[in-house]
Design a protein around this motif. Structure first.
Motif, PDB file in Angstrom:
ATOM      1  N   ASP A 109       0.380  -1.172   0.195  1.00  0.00           N
ATOM      2  CA  ASP A 109       0.391   0.148   0.170  1.00  0.00           C
ATOM      3  C   ASP A 109       0.885   1.607  -0.091  1.00  0.00           C
ATOM      4  OD1 ASP A 109      -2.110  -1.767   0.271  1.00  0.00           O
ATOM      5  OD2 ASP A 109      -3.098  -1.935   2.082  1.00  0.00           O
ATOM      6  N   PRO A 110       1.695   1.315   0.744  1.00  0.00           N
ATOM      7  CA  PRO A 110       2.213   2.738   0.736  1.00  0.00           C
ATOM      8  C   PRO A 110       3.527   2.800  -0.818  1.00  0.00           C
ATOM      9  CG  PRO A 110       3.628   1.875   2.551  1.00  0.00           C
ATOM     10  CD  PRO A 110       2.475   0.864   2.086  1.00  0.00           C
ATOM     11  N   GLU A 111       3.793   2.485  -1.214  1.00  0.00           N
ATOM     12  CA  GLU A 111       4.761   2.371  -2.290  1.00  0.00           C
ATOM     13  C   GLU A 111       3.626   2.660  -3.692  1.00  0.00           C
ATOM     14  OE1 GLU A 111       7.030  -0.810  -2.954  1.00  0.00           O
ATOM     15  OE2 GLU A 111       6.699  -1.715  -1.687  1.00  0.00           O
ATOM     16  N   ALA A 112       2.458   2.223  -3.660  1.00  0.00           N
ATOM     17  CA  ALA A 112       1.339   2.015  -4.806  1.00  0.00           C
ATOM     18  C   ALA A 112       1.436   3.491  -5.765  1.00  0.00           C
ATOM     19  CB  ALA A 112       0.143   2.049  -4.167  1.00  0.00           C
ATOM     20  N   ASP A 113       1.560   3.542  -7.237  1.00  0.00           N
ATOM     21  CA  ASP A 113       1.582   4.361  -7.171  1.00  0.00           C
ATOM     22  C   ASP A 113       1.287   4.175  -9.003  1.00  0.00           C
ATOM     23  OD1 ASP A 113       1.549   6.928  -9.253  1.00  0.00           O
ATOM     24  OD2 ASP A 113       3.820   7.071  -9.275  1.00  0.00           O
ATOM     25  N   ALA A 114      -0.549   4.524  -9.544  1.00  0.00           N
ATOM     26  CA  ALA A 114      -1.027   3.804 -10.542  1.00  0.00           C
ATOM     27  C   ALA A 114      -0.176   4.497 -11.432  1.00  0.00           C
ATOM     28  CB  ALA A 114      -2.349   4.019 -10.555  1.00  0.00           C
ATOM     29  N   SER A 115       0.142   5.344 -11.438  1.00  0.00           N
ATOM     30  CA  SER A 115      -0.043   6.373 -13.049  1.00  0.00           C
ATOM     31  C   SER A 115       2.122   5.540 -12.984  1.00  0.00           C
ATOM     32  CB  SER A 115       0.462   7.496 -12.288  1.00  0.00           C
ATOM     33  OG  SER A 115       1.621   8.333 -11.526  1.00  0.00           O
TER      34      SER A 115
END
Length: 157
Positions: A109-115
């Motif tokens: 969760d803390p490292e998620a970045d969909a872009s």
């Protein structure tokens, strides 16, 4: 509290942000508060109030990063393999409606970045992918309606 899964790269990035916020940002904000204080009346000093607000936001993020880093369960992606989707997998999907290909890595969760192509393990699309194999189709409910995807490729870095 339960552990927070994350990749080694995600852990390094969060640790670097923590270091920057504590060793660079914090002293700069303290200096800005001191300079604003020197201008006199604090009740009508916009610079002082802005600096205090910035300090509050920075300290809040520092506390959040401390918690995340303390609970981090760093998973070594080089030891992962297999034919099914799991944490750390990089999955290439074909949107069956638009025929568009997308590639995502499933991360914490803390490292998620969909872009940037990193989706959270707790996101609806990642939850639908877990345990599936190449050739499987999934359907994901999204705010704009359901989308169907076919898994084209699974790889572990």
């Amino acid at each position: 509290m339960e552990k927070i899964p994350m990749t080694a790269a995600g852990h390094v990035a969060l640790a670097a942000e923590y270091k920057r916020r504590t060793s660079e940002d914090r002293p700069q904000i303290i200096q800005a508060i001191a300079e604003a204080r020197a201008h006199g009346d604090l009740s009508e000093n916009a610079e002082y109030h802005a600096a205090k607000e910035q300090q509050s936001l920075n300290e809040g993020r520092i506390q959040e990063l401390e918690s995340i880093l303390a609970l981090a369960d760093v998973i070594d992606l080089s030891k992962l393999s297999g034919n099914t989707v799991k944490f750390g997998a990089t999955v290439t999907l074909l949107n069956e409606d638009t025929e568009q290909e997308k590639t995502y890595q499933i991360v914490g969760d803390p490292e998620a970045d969909a872009s940037a192509g990193r989706i959270s393990i707790s996101s609806p699309i990642a939850r639908a992918l877990i345990g599936k194999e190449v050739g499987d189709s999934i359907e994901v409910a999204a705010p704009g309606g359901a989308h169907s995807y076919e898994i084209l490729k699974i790889k572990f870095v």
